[in-house]
Design a protein around this motif. Sequence first.
Motif, PDB file in Angstrom:
ATOM      1  N   PRO A 174       2.498   1.565  -8.899  1.00  0.00           N
ATOM      2  CA  PRO A 174       3.804   2.088  -9.316  1.00  0.00           C
ATOM      3  C   PRO A 174       4.186   3.317  -8.497  1.00  0.00           C
ATOM      4  CG  PRO A 174       2.109   2.769 -10.862  1.00  0.00           C
ATOM      5  CD  PRO A 174       1.441   1.826  -9.897  1.00  0.00           C
ATOM      6  N   TRP A 175       5.482   3.535  -8.355  1.00  0.00           N
ATOM      7  CA  TRP A 175       5.969   4.734  -7.703  1.00  0.00           C
ATOM      8  C   TRP A 175       5.864   5.919  -8.660  1.00  0.00           C
ATOM      9  CZ3 TRP A 175       6.896   5.159  -2.683  1.00  0.00           C
ATOM     10  CH2 TRP A 175       7.299   4.042  -1.951  1.00  0.00           C
ATOM     11  N   THR A 188      -8.070   6.582  -6.792  1.00  0.00           N
ATOM     12  CA  THR A 188      -8.249   6.716  -8.225  1.00  0.00           C
ATOM     13  C   THR A 188      -7.423   7.878  -8.749  1.00  0.00           C
ATOM     14  OG1 THR A 188     -10.497   5.891  -8.026  1.00  0.00           O
ATOM     15  CG2 THR A 188      -9.923   7.034 -10.071  1.00  0.00           C
ATOM     16  N   GLY A 189      -6.638   7.643  -9.785  1.00  0.00           N
ATOM     17  CA  GLY A 189      -5.888   8.723 -10.416  1.00  0.00           C
ATOM     18  C   GLY A 189      -4.787   9.284  -9.544  1.00  0.00           C
ATOM     19  N   LEU A 190      -4.249   8.496  -8.624  1.00  0.00           N
ATOM     20  CA  LEU A 190      -3.194   9.002  -7.752  1.00  0.00           C
ATOM     21  C   LEU A 190      -1.929   9.272  -8.547  1.00  0.00           C
ATOM     22  CD1 LEU A 190      -2.569   9.663  -4.828  1.00  0.00           C
ATOM     23  CD2 LEU A 190      -1.782   7.327  -4.523  1.00  0.00           C
ATOM     24  N   VAL A 191      -1.668   8.449  -9.546  1.00  0.00           N
ATOM     25  CA  VAL A 191      -0.519   8.647 -10.409  1.00  0.00           C
ATOM     26  C   VAL A 191      -1.017   9.078 -11.771  1.00  0.00           C
ATOM     27  CG1 VAL A 191       1.448   7.542 -11.507  1.00  0.00           C
ATOM     28  CG2 VAL A 191       0.848   6.960  -9.164  1.00  0.00           C
ATOM     29  N   GLY A 192      -0.536  10.203 -12.283  1.00  0.00           N
ATOM     30  CA  GLY A 192      -1.039  10.706 -13.560  1.00  0.00           C
ATOM     31  C   GLY A 192      -0.039  11.630 -14.202  1.00  0.00           C
ATOM     32  N   CYS A 193      -0.546  12.633 -14.926  1.00  0.00           N
ATOM     33  CA  CYS A 193       0.317  13.537 -15.665  1.00  0.00           C
ATOM     34  C   CYS A 193       0.955  14.546 -14.725  1.00  0.00           C
ATOM     35  CB  CYS A 193      -0.489  14.263 -16.732  1.00  0.00           C
ATOM     36  SG  CYS A 193      -1.191  13.138 -17.964  1.00  0.00           S
ATOM     37  N   SER A 194       2.150  14.963 -15.088  1.00  0.00           N
ATOM     38  CA  SER A 194       2.851  15.931 -14.251  1.00  0.00           C
ATOM     39  C   SER A 194       2.391  17.335 -14.553  1.00  0.00           C
ATOM     40  CB  SER A 194       4.371  15.827 -14.485  1.00  0.00           C
ATOM     41  OG  SER A 194       4.667  16.199 -15.812  1.00  0.00           O
ATOM     42  N   ARG A 242       3.303   5.989  -3.752  1.00  0.00           N
ATOM     43  CA  ARG A 242       2.560   4.933  -4.439  1.00  0.00           C
ATOM     44  C   ARG A 242       1.341   4.564  -3.612  1.00  0.00           C
ATOM     45  NH1 ARG A 242       6.384  -0.504  -3.990  1.00  0.00           N
ATOM     46  NH2 ARG A 242       6.402  -0.683  -1.700  1.00  0.00           N
ATOM     47  N   ALA A 243       0.266   4.268  -4.307  1.00  0.00           N
ATOM     48  CA  ALA A 243      -0.958   3.810  -3.653  1.00  0.00           C
ATOM     49  C   ALA A 243      -0.859   2.311  -3.405  1.00  0.00           C
ATOM     50  CB  ALA A 243      -2.164   4.117  -4.531  1.00  0.00           C
ATOM     51  N   VAL A 244      -1.438   1.892  -2.285  1.00  0.00           N
ATOM     52  CA  VAL A 244      -1.406   0.475  -1.924  1.00  0.00           C
ATOM     53  C   VAL A 244      -2.812   0.046  -1.559  1.00  0.00           C
ATOM     54  CG1 VAL A 244      -0.462  -1.267  -0.373  1.00  0.00           C
ATOM     55  CG2 VAL A 244       0.946   0.702  -1.046  1.00  0.00           C
ATOM     56  N   LYS A 245      -3.301  -0.986  -2.207  1.00  0.00           N
ATOM     57  CA  LYS A 245      -4.554  -1.593  -1.786  1.00  0.00           C
ATOM     58  C   LYS A 245      -4.277  -3.075  -1.612  1.00  0.00           C
ATOM     59  CE  LYS A 245      -9.508  -1.091  -2.141  1.00  0.00           C
ATOM     60  NZ  LYS A 245     -10.670  -0.627  -2.932  1.00  0.00           N
ATOM     61  N   GLU A 246      -4.782  -3.943  -2.527  1.00  0.00           N
ATOM     62  CA  GLU A 246      -4.398  -5.349  -2.421  1.00  0.00           C
ATOM     63  C   GLU A 246      -2.908  -5.506  -2.737  1.00  0.00           C
ATOM     64  OE1 GLU A 246      -7.047  -4.315  -4.056  1.00  0.00           O
ATOM     65  OE2 GLU A 246      -8.714  -5.201  -2.935  1.00  0.00           O
ATOM     66  N   THR A 247      -2.434  -4.732  -3.726  1.00  0.00           N
ATOM     67  CA  THR A 247      -1.013  -4.743  -4.083  1.00  0.00           C
ATOM     68  C   THR A 247      -0.543  -3.301  -4.229  1.00  0.00           C
ATOM     69  OG1 THR A 247      -1.526  -4.854  -6.442  1.00  0.00           O
ATOM     70  CG2 THR A 247      -1.202  -6.952  -5.280  1.00  0.00           C
ATOM     71  N   ALA A 248       0.764  -3.127  -4.200  1.00  0.00           N
ATOM     72  CA  ALA A 248       1.334  -1.789  -4.333  1.00  0.00           C
ATOM     73  C   ALA A 248       1.325  -1.362  -5.789  1.00  0.00           C
ATOM     74  CB  ALA A 248       2.759  -1.770  -3.793  1.00  0.00           C
ATOM     75  N   ALA A 291      15.831   5.896  -2.778  1.00  0.00           N
ATOM     76  CA  ALA A 291      14.845   6.214  -3.812  1.00  0.00           C
ATOM     77  C   ALA A 291      14.524   4.969  -4.634  1.00  0.00           C
ATOM     78  CB  ALA A 291      15.369   7.320  -4.716  1.00  0.00           C
ATOM     79  N   PRO A 292      13.296   4.830  -5.124  1.00  0.00           N
ATOM     80  CA  PRO A 292      12.945   3.705  -5.999  1.00  0.00           C
ATOM     81  C   PRO A 292      13.747   3.764  -7.295  1.00  0.00           C
ATOM     82  CG  PRO A 292      10.979   4.862  -5.223  1.00  0.00           C
ATOM     83  CD  PRO A 292      12.155   5.718  -4.875  1.00  0.00           C
ATOM     84  N   PRO A 293      13.888   2.644  -7.986  1.00  0.00           N
ATOM     85  CA  PRO A 293      14.599   2.643  -9.270  1.00  0.00           C
ATOM     86  C   PRO A 293      13.943   3.610 -10.255  1.00  0.00           C
ATOM     87  CG  PRO A 293      14.202   0.402  -8.506  1.00  0.00           C
ATOM     88  CD  PRO A 293      13.420   1.295  -7.602  1.00  0.00           C
ATOM     89  N   ALA A 294      14.766   4.289 -11.032  1.00  0.00           N
ATOM     90  CA  ALA A 294      14.249   5.255 -11.994  1.00  0.00           C
ATOM     91  C   ALA A 294      13.376   4.595 -13.053  1.00  0.00           C
ATOM     92  CB  ALA A 294      15.405   6.006 -12.653  1.00  0.00           C
ATOM     93  N   ALA A 295      13.692   3.367 -13.405  1.00  0.00           N
ATOM     94  CA  ALA A 295      12.911   2.664 -14.416  1.00  0.00           C
ATOM     95  C   ALA A 295      11.490   2.424 -13.915  1.00  0.00           C
ATOM     96  CB  ALA A 295      13.576   1.340 -14.765  1.00  0.00           C
ATOM     97  N   GLY A 296      10.510   2.802 -14.701  1.00  0.00           N
ATOM     98  CA  GLY A 296       9.120   2.565 -14.334  1.00  0.00           C
ATOM     99  C   GLY A 296       8.501   3.641 -13.483  1.00  0.00           C
TER     100      GLY A 296
END
Length: 279
Positions: A133-134, A26-32, A125-131, A261-266
């Motif tokens: 966002p990076w 939960t909340g792995l990706v958030g504000c910088s 990125r967190a992965v559970k059933e699906t990956a 590296a992953p694409p910068a977009a997204g």
Amino acid sequence: MRRPGPSRRSRALTGTVVLLCAAALTGLVGCSGESDAPSDGAGKASPAPEGDLAGTVVEAVAETRRTSARFDQEITMSDGKQTQLLFIKGDFDMAGDMGRLTVEIPEIGGARAEELFVAGKVYLRAVKETAGPWGYFDRNKSEVHLPLRAPMNDPEHTLFQVGMAKNVYYQGVEKMNGAPAKHYRGMLDHLAVSLRLGKSQQEDANRERASRGEDVPVYADVWIDEAGRVVQTRTAFDFGDNTTTVTTVFSDFGKPVKVTAPPAAGLATLSPVPHILTG
């Protein structure tokens, strides 16, 4: 003499582990957020030797950081009632400062994260059933929030930390990865244990050190192969009911590692808050 019970800091750390486990994805990706760059970063400087045998460990750490390897890490954290296991594995080119890894917590529904280290960034990125966002961190600004963990699970940090061991003694020859390896054991002092700690965790560690009047005993074991490379490390502390053990195995030295590296977009930005998946 009765062993002293857990301190406020130890209880706080245990509580942090439990809370983080409950919200592992939960909340792995958030504000910088911003923080001061830690001193060791991803640089190639090695700690200063402490006696002849400590120097042997330092030299092995430096030799290992000049190549690439596969690594497998197991982390065990316990508060005397609950034990939490984490498994981290991947391939890392330490000379080229790039690598990929996965971290899993089997007890939490297979909670898993993927990480890429490339061009001074750590992508996660967190992965559970699906990956999911990076997101990304600046590698040199990532911090440690739990005892003996590495910032963003960085294997070079683990090597750097054991290279700071003091009072190192030779333990004998043992088989590692099917080959003989020399076993050394030393102690990590307060500086080594608190390496790259976040601000609040550093303050807690300093108060704990001051209240005890001495370092919390933390052991560092290192196994070195005939080529002078580190093939296994183990760091551990036992403080009342609170224990942490981190065992890392290095193998397949020199294997090619390529990371893109992953694409910068997204791309999202990552929150610097403590998280069990990232140390």
